[in-house]
Design a protein around this motif. Structure first.
Motif, PDB file in Angstrom:
ATOM      1  N   TYR A   1      53.446  31.527  48.240  1.00 23.96           N
ATOM      2  CA  TYR A   1      52.668  32.836  48.498  1.00 23.96           C
ATOM      3  C   TYR A   1      52.725  33.916  47.332  1.00 23.96           C
ATOM      4  CZ  TYR A   1      51.741  36.958  51.050  1.00 23.96           C
ATOM      5  OH  TYR A   1      51.115  38.202  51.302  1.00 23.96           O
ATOM      6  N   ASP A   2      52.000  34.495  47.040  1.00 24.67           N
ATOM      7  CA  ASP A   2      52.111  35.601  45.960  1.00 24.67           C
ATOM      8  C   ASP A   2      51.427  36.826  46.318  1.00 24.67           C
ATOM      9  OD1 ASP A   2      49.525  34.767  45.955  1.00 24.67           O
ATOM     10  OD2 ASP A   2      49.320  34.062  43.877  1.00 24.67           O
ATOM     11  N   GLY A   3      51.142  37.080  47.664  1.00 27.75           N
ATOM     12  CA  GLY A   3      50.703  38.360  47.870  1.00 27.75           C
ATOM     13  C   GLY A   3      49.263  38.457  48.239  1.00 27.75           C
ATOM     14  N   GLU A   4      48.433  37.625  47.582  1.00 31.54           N
ATOM     15  CA  GLU A   4      47.040  37.490  47.692  1.00 31.54           C
ATOM     16  C   GLU A   4      46.825  36.627  48.906  1.00 31.54           C
ATOM     17  OE1 GLU A   4      43.528  35.630  45.298  1.00 31.54           O
ATOM     18  OE2 GLU A   4      45.294  36.028  44.128  1.00 31.54           O
ATOM     19  N   ILE A   5      45.699  36.929  49.630  1.00 36.12           N
ATOM     20  CA  ILE A   5      45.359  36.011  50.741  1.00 36.12           C
ATOM     21  C   ILE A   5      44.208  35.215  50.201  1.00 36.12           C
ATOM     22  CG2 ILE A   5      44.518  36.312  53.122  1.00 36.12           C
ATOM     23  CD1 ILE A   5      46.890  37.815  52.820  1.00 36.12           C
ATOM     24  N   ARG A   6      44.680  33.663  50.478  1.00 31.78           N
ATOM     25  CA  ARG A   6      43.705  32.679  50.041  1.00 31.78           C
ATOM     26  C   ARG A   6      43.356  31.881  51.244  1.00 31.78           C
ATOM     27  NH1 ARG A   6      46.365  30.358  44.635  1.00 31.78           N
ATOM     28  NH2 ARG A   6      47.234  32.421  43.811  1.00 31.78           N
ATOM     29  N   SER A   7      42.046  31.339  51.241  1.00 30.42           N
ATOM     30  CA  SER A   7      41.625  30.365  52.118  1.00 30.42           C
ATOM     31  C   SER A   7      40.588  29.347  51.615  1.00 30.42           C
ATOM     32  CB  SER A   7      41.101  31.059  53.458  1.00 30.42           C
ATOM     33  OG  SER A   7      40.415  32.402  52.915  1.00 30.42           O
ATOM     34  N   LEU A   8      40.422  28.393  52.251  1.00 34.62           N
ATOM     35  CA  LEU A   8      39.172  27.584  51.850  1.00 34.62           C
ATOM     36  C   LEU A   8      37.980  28.134  52.167  1.00 34.62           C
ATOM     37  CD1 LEU A   8      40.348  24.088  53.411  1.00 34.62           C
ATOM     38  CD2 LEU A   8      40.130  24.698  51.004  1.00 34.62           C
ATOM     39  N   PRO A   9      36.859  27.727  51.399  1.00 34.00           N
ATOM     40  CA  PRO A   9      35.572  28.186  51.670  1.00 34.00           C
ATOM     41  C   PRO A   9      35.082  28.034  52.872  1.00 34.00           C
ATOM     42  CG  PRO A   9      35.593  26.558  49.770  1.00 34.00           C
ATOM     43  CD  PRO A   9      37.082  26.896  50.092  1.00 34.00           C
TER      44      PRO A   9
ATOM     45  N   ARG B   1      35.719  36.204  59.059  1.00 31.67           N
ATOM     46  CA  ARG B   1      35.388  35.954  57.605  1.00 31.67           C
ATOM     47  C   ARG B   1      34.097  35.996  57.252  1.00 31.67           C
ATOM     48  NH1 ARG B   1      38.391  31.216  55.607  1.00 31.67           N
ATOM     49  NH2 ARG B   1      37.248  31.609  53.747  1.00 31.67           N
ATOM     50  N   ALA B   2      33.282  35.442  57.961  1.00 31.83           N
ATOM     51  CA  ALA B   2      31.764  35.044  57.549  1.00 31.83           C
ATOM     52  C   ALA B   2      31.161  36.553  57.837  1.00 31.83           C
ATOM     53  CB  ALA B   2      31.183  33.969  58.421  1.00 31.83           C
ATOM     54  N   LEU B   3      31.578  37.314  58.846  1.00 30.84           N
ATOM     55  CA  LEU B   3      31.010  38.593  58.879  1.00 30.84           C
ATOM     56  C   LEU B   3      31.732  39.709  57.927  1.00 30.84           C
ATOM     57  CD1 LEU B   3      30.557  38.857  63.040  1.00 30.84           C
ATOM     58  CD2 LEU B   3      28.778  38.085  61.191  1.00 30.84           C
ATOM     59  N   ARG B   4      32.255  39.199  56.993  1.00 28.54           N
ATOM     60  CA  ARG B   4      32.806  40.242  55.999  1.00 28.54           C
ATOM     61  C   ARG B   4      33.880  41.143  56.456  1.00 28.54           C
ATOM     62  NH1 ARG B   4      30.405  37.036  53.632  1.00 28.54           N
ATOM     63  NH2 ARG B   4      28.677  37.046  52.216  1.00 28.54           N
ATOM     64  N   ILE B   5      34.612  40.809  57.360  1.00 31.52           N
ATOM     65  CA  ILE B   5      35.859  41.618  57.893  1.00 31.52           C
ATOM     66  C   ILE B   5      36.916  41.217  56.622  1.00 31.52           C
ATOM     67  CG2 ILE B   5      37.718  42.068  59.567  1.00 31.52           C
ATOM     68  CD1 ILE B   5      35.254  42.215  60.981  1.00 31.52           C
TER      69      ILE B   5
ATOM     70  N   ASP C   1      38.620  29.405  65.183  1.00 31.14           N
ATOM     71  CA  ASP C   1      37.222  29.448  64.737  1.00 31.14           C
ATOM     72  C   ASP C   1      36.647  31.232  64.781  1.00 31.14           C
ATOM     73  OD1 ASP C   1      37.505  26.966  64.600  1.00 31.14           O
ATOM     74  OD2 ASP C   1      36.101  26.411  66.424  1.00 31.14           O
ATOM     75  N   LEU C   2      37.230  31.600  65.752  1.00 34.79           N
ATOM     76  CA  LEU C   2      36.724  33.002  65.635  1.00 34.79           C
ATOM     77  C   LEU C   2      37.077  33.728  64.319  1.00 34.79           C
ATOM     78  CD1 LEU C   2      37.308  34.636  69.245  1.00 34.79           C
ATOM     79  CD2 LEU C   2      35.203  34.467  68.121  1.00 34.79           C
ATOM     80  N   LEU C   3      38.591  33.590  63.926  1.00 31.26           N
ATOM     81  CA  LEU C   3      38.678  34.001  62.691  1.00 31.26           C
ATOM     82  C   LEU C   3      37.854  33.820  61.498  1.00 31.26           C
ATOM     83  CD1 LEU C   3      42.649  33.065  62.793  1.00 31.26           C
ATOM     84  CD2 LEU C   3      41.762  35.441  62.988  1.00 31.26           C
TER      85      LEU C   3
ATOM     86  N   ARG D   1      39.830  40.283  54.065  1.00 34.22           N
ATOM     87  CA  ARG D   1      40.819  39.328  54.331  1.00 34.22           C
ATOM     88  C   ARG D   1      41.932  39.673  54.640  1.00 34.22           C
ATOM     89  NH1 ARG D   1      40.152  34.580  49.837  1.00 34.22           N
ATOM     90  NH2 ARG D   1      37.991  34.214  50.167  1.00 34.22           N
ATOM     91  N   LEU D   2      42.401  40.684  54.320  1.00 40.90           N
ATOM     92  CA  LEU D   2      43.808  40.918  54.721  1.00 40.90           C
ATOM     93  C   LEU D   2      43.902  41.252  56.261  1.00 40.90           C
ATOM     94  CD1 LEU D   2      46.745  42.043  54.523  1.00 40.90           C
ATOM     95  CD2 LEU D   2      45.892  44.100  53.520  1.00 40.90           C
ATOM     96  N   LEU D   3      42.915  41.993  56.922  1.00 36.56           N
ATOM     97  CA  LEU D   3      42.637  42.252  58.334  1.00 36.56           C
ATOM     98  C   LEU D   3      42.528  40.951  58.950  1.00 36.56           C
ATOM     99  CD1 LEU D   3      42.927  44.880  59.368  1.00 36.56           C
ATOM    100  CD2 LEU D   3      40.298  44.915  59.755  1.00 36.56           C
ATOM    101  N   VAL D   4      41.990  39.948  58.582  1.00 27.83           N
ATOM    102  CA  VAL D   4      41.690  38.619  59.242  1.00 27.83           C
ATOM    103  C   VAL D   4      42.977  37.793  59.084  1.00 27.83           C
ATOM    104  CG1 VAL D   4      40.469  36.388  59.171  1.00 27.83           C
ATOM    105  CG2 VAL D   4      39.231  38.264  58.692  1.00 27.83           C
ATOM    106  N   ALA D   5      43.834  37.969  57.943  1.00 31.63           N
ATOM    107  CA  ALA D   5      45.126  37.413  58.028  1.00 31.63           C
ATOM    108  C   ALA D   5      45.950  38.128  58.880  1.00 31.63           C
ATOM    109  CB  ALA D   5      45.723  37.584  56.481  1.00 31.63           C
ATOM    110  N   LEU D   6      46.045  39.336  59.196  1.00 31.16           N
ATOM    111  CA  LEU D   6      46.903  39.942  60.286  1.00 31.16           C
ATOM    112  C   LEU D   6      46.369  39.583  61.323  1.00 31.16           C
ATOM    113  CD1 LEU D   6      47.218  43.573  58.909  1.00 31.16           C
ATOM    114  CD2 LEU D   6      48.803  41.903  58.674  1.00 31.16           C
ATOM    115  N   PHE D   7      45.257  39.359  61.903  1.00 31.16           N
ATOM    116  CA  PHE D   7      44.695  38.767  63.228  1.00 31.16           C
ATOM    117  C   PHE D   7      45.413  37.418  63.376  1.00 31.16           C
ATOM    118  CE2 PHE D   7      41.279  41.125  65.129  1.00 31.16           C
ATOM    119  CZ  PHE D   7      41.108  42.419  64.516  1.00 31.16           C
TER     120      PHE D   7
END
Lengths: 236, 266, 317
Positions: free
Chosen positions: B229-237, B144-148, B138-140, B150-156
């Protein structure tokens, strides 16, 4: 009518020159369940990695009638549900939901469709109430089921499993066998678990040193003690 | 063998646990910012912030003892601020003879030291409530909502997922080292070897851990690629924020703003 | 416990708001650029690798070993990450480590996270890169270059990052420069040896098992020169600024004095409210008493509500 898998004259050598596959030819019909056995280093995992283009050697591979090439890699990958041996490698997302949703998301499904597929896949492995759970808190048996759900959500035609029963206690193993038995998909399963082979798979393929050395009805191969012994296998 | 104690999340049924993680993260940050902005020696502000913090801890059902105990973990750093007691000029409070020197504690020095310690203590309590009442996934989402990016959030996300797996591996290595570190009863036999040797052993274990991490990341990569996976980070809205969450956010901001305003006057 | 590896994670409350925000801004710019670089130069394989290596650095911090007098050597990991991944990916890996440590284990504050990322991920990586790259060049890719460079990079990254921490504390007015800088520098000159030894051990292991991971003799990554120069500049600046600041602490006191714009803002307000409302009691004392009463009432009210809700739940459930 096409086959689920058609492999013709596939050969592959690792960059260090070590040959891993030598002229492998194999066909598996839709809804057929086949076991792939052989000693470690026989080339079983290498063969599996070819089925969705992670490795590519010389030869022709067709999945559901589509020839595997760089253009249709994405479509082939959604037809082949490849489940790796260690569920800790297969489950790389923070929650079960995220992991099962990963495949559909990359297939480009809209959000509602993704959620529907996750529900469906988790229901198929009887783990519906686990969606919000965190992967590292699960038991090995639970992780293996979720790992299968992560590919079921892509709606594949073919399930390719690497050592599904490794590391499971008897009860978890039994429940996994029951699950594999009820899934109506084509299956190619690499394993050392000969009891599993005899129980679940009508057809057995034996590999050794990169080649297919025997391919036929399980009962017939299992009774051929000399053949089994020659390839480091033991009759259960 | 599993390292569960690494996960600070404590499941409870409480209004704080049910709060939208985006609201919770924002309010935690604003609380800490308020503490940072309040001037040195603003005791009324500290008292109000403390009662706010205590109320949140009570509401969270985490247990006051649990939060305070964890909060004390951050205390050693206070040592870094200790010298200001004696170096800031002002009215002398106490004078201590230390060897040839005299250390003189001054009133403004003590005021500054206590203020820094209090601010730090209040801030860490809120950070603890955040971590203990919010599952990391949920923190992740809140990040995302705080505009961190995506790549960084994926690393977290990846780091958090494999933290436990690799911590298990590290623990196995440590146990193997402990099992082979005997002590000799013979006089003159020092156990443990030299510092350099111990460092090299720990380093070898770290190298081993890194090697396994490399190999594991290869396998993870294959598992990702085989699922498209194609290198792009995707997530549900992100799900929409409910009206009551907006109200909580507005209310929290108003209270903290009010407290900060008081800090301006007194 | 194992949760507080290096005495370098600044908690919240210690840095002035100005220092925190300036370092957050600097961090955002550099990390933003590193993200751009990494997505451009490196393959998609790097994403799982960076995530798992971040976890490995965290797990590696559990492998402490006793040095002397109750202190123990730990791993910050900036040098190892830089050697294994190159500077841009290493910045992201260390950022992730510092972020997770703060969010989950309260190891370092949230408002102070910008400063912590700046010290460990940016200063640590840039200094490591400059040192390691230079020694590599000098040694012409020979074995001693890997080990000497690794040890020196690890030691200096810790030492310089610690000077950064000391300067930031001094600039925030919570620790006098002439004490903080020699103290932090001195302690971390020792801790740095621990970091150096662990890094050395890890490099020796990897050199023996998977030499290809060490990228010996490979050309510099894109914009590597930029990092090299930045690392050199940071190291020189901090190494020169710190002794200066400890000799002339007044310079930093000035920065500290400039902190709290609220303190500056509140002085005109004092003139609006008369200094004594009640004879014999100052406004601050009065406000403190009122705040105490209000605070106690709030907490009491919340406690009552919680107790009431719980009793209700028990009787209904």
């Amino acid at each position: 009518m096409h086959h689920s898998i058609e492999i013709e004259h596939l050969s592959f050598a690792y960059p260090d020159g070590h040959p891993a596959l030598r002229d492998v030819t194999l066909r598996i019909a839709p809804c057929e369940k086949a076991a792939l056995v052989g000693p470690n280093g026989a080339g079983k995992s290498t063969l599996m990695l070819h089925l969705n283009g992670i490795l590519s050697g010389k030869g022709v591979i067709r999945v559901s009638g589509m020839e595997l090439n760089p253009q249709n890699l994405g479509r082939v990958r959604s037809q082949v549900g490849l489940v790796f041996q260690s569920p800790d490698d297969q489950l790389f997302s923070p929650t079960v939901f995220d992991d099962v949703a990963f495949g559909p998301l990359y297939q480009g499904c809209p959000p509602d469709e993704v959620r529907a597929r996750v529900d469906e896949a988790l229901a198929a492995v009887h783990m519906s109430e686990y969606a919000r759970r965190v992967s590292h808190h699960l038991s090995v048996g639970e992780k293996k089921r979720i790992a299968i759900a992560t590919v079921l959500s892509m709606k594949p035609e073919l399930l390719v499993l690497d050592e599904p029963t490794a590391g499971l206690d008897p009860r978890a193993r039994r429940s996994l066998i029951r699950l594999l038995d009820e899934l109506p998909l084509t299956m190619l399963v690499s394993t050392h678990d000969m009891l599993l082979v005899r129980e679940l798979f009508p057809r057995t393929i034996i590999m050794d040193e990169g080649s297919i050395v025997a391919d036929g009805p399980t009962a017939e191969l299992m009774s051929n003690t000399a053949l089994l012994e020659a390839h480091g296998l033991e009759m259960p | 063998m599993h390292i569960h104690f690494l996960d600070p999340y404590r499941p409870r049924v409480s209004p704080i646990h049910q709060l939208d993680p985006r609201v919770k993260l924002s309010l935690t940050l604003v609380f800490i910012l308020t503490a940072a902005l309040s001037p040195i020696g603003a005791w009324p502000v500290y008292i109000l912030l403390f009662s706010l913090a205590l109320s949140i801890v009570l509401l969270s059902a985490l247990g006051v003892g649990y939060v305070l105990k964890r909060a004390s973990l951050a205390f050693p750093f206070v040592l870094a601020a200790l010298p200001v007691i004696f170096t800031i000029p002002g009215a002398a409070l106490v004078s201590l003879p230390v060897g040839a020197w005299r250390l003189t504690a001054t009133a403004p020095g003590v005021e500054r030291f206590v203020s820094v310690a209090l601010k730090s203590w209040l801030s860490v309590q809120m950070a603890i409530v955040l971590a203990a009442s919010t599952p990391f996934p949920d923190l992740l989402l809140a990040m995302r909502a705080l505009r961190i990016p995506r790549l960084l959030v994926a690393l977290f996300a990846l780091m958090w997922r494999y933290l436990f797996v690799l911590a298990d591996e590290a623990l196995r290595l440590i146990r193997a080292r402990a099992a082979r570190s005997g002590q000799s009863d013979l006089p003159g036999m020092r156990s443990g070897g030299s510092v350099a040797w111990r460092g090299r052993v720990a380093g070898g274990m770290a190298g081993n851990l890194f090697l396994r991490a490399f190999e594991r990341s290869d396998r993870i990569y294959m598992a990702m690629v085989s699922r498209g996976y194609d290198g792009e980070i995707r997530s549900l809205p992100l799900p929409a924020i409910g009206q009551s969450s907006w109200l909580t956010l507005a209310g929290g901001l108003a209270i903290l703003g009010l407290i900060l305003g008081l800090g301006l006057i007194f | 416990m194992l949760l507080s590896p290096v005495a370098m994670h600044i908690p919240d409350g210690f840095l002035s708001t100005l220092v925190s925000l300036v370092l957050w801004a600097a961090t955002a710019i550099v990390v933003g650029y590193a993200l751009k670089r990494v997505s451009k130069d490196l393959g998609e394989r790097q994403v799982p690798l960076m995530g798992v290596l971040a976890a490995a650095i965290f797990a590696g911090q559990m492998l402490n070993f006793s040095v002397a007098g109750g202190t123990s050597g730990h791993l910050m990991g900036a040098a190892l990450a830089t050697i294994l991944l190159g500077p841009w990916a290493a910045i992201l890996v260390l950022t992730t480590v510092v972020g997770v440590q703060a969010l989950i284990f309260q190891d370092g504050g949230l408002l102070a996270m910008g400063a912590n990322i700046f010290n460990m991920a940016i200063v640590g990586v840039a200094v490591s890169y400059t040192v390691y790259r230079s020694v590599q060049k000098l040694s012409g890719g020979r074995k001693w270059g890997v080990f000497t460079g690794g040890f020196a990079a690890a030691w200096l990254s810790i030492f310089i990052a610690a000077l950064g921490v000391a300067l930031q504390l001094a600039a925030s007015g919570v620790s006098p420069a002439n004490i903080a800088i020699p103290a932090m520098g001195g302690i971390h000159a020792l801790i740095g040896i621990g970091e150096g030894l662990i890094t050395l051990g890890a490099l020796a292991f990897l050199y023996a098992t998977r030499r290809d991971l060490l990228h010996i003799g490979e050309p510099a990554p894109a914009r590597g020169g930029l990092v090299w120069a930045a690392g050199l500049l940071i190291a020189l600046l901090l190494a020169v600024a710190s002794p200066l600041a400890s000799v002339f602490p007044d310079g930093l006191e000035w920065v500290a004095g400039e902190q709290g714009f609220l303190e500056a803002a509140k002085s005109p307000l004092y003139q609006v409210i008369p200094d004594y409302v009640f004879p014999g009691i100052s406004n601050t004392t009065l406000a403190t008493i009122i705040a105490g009463i209000v605070g106690a009432l709030i907490v009491f009210g919340v406690a009552l509500t919680v107790a009431y809700l719980r009793r209700n739940r028990q009787t209904t459930g």
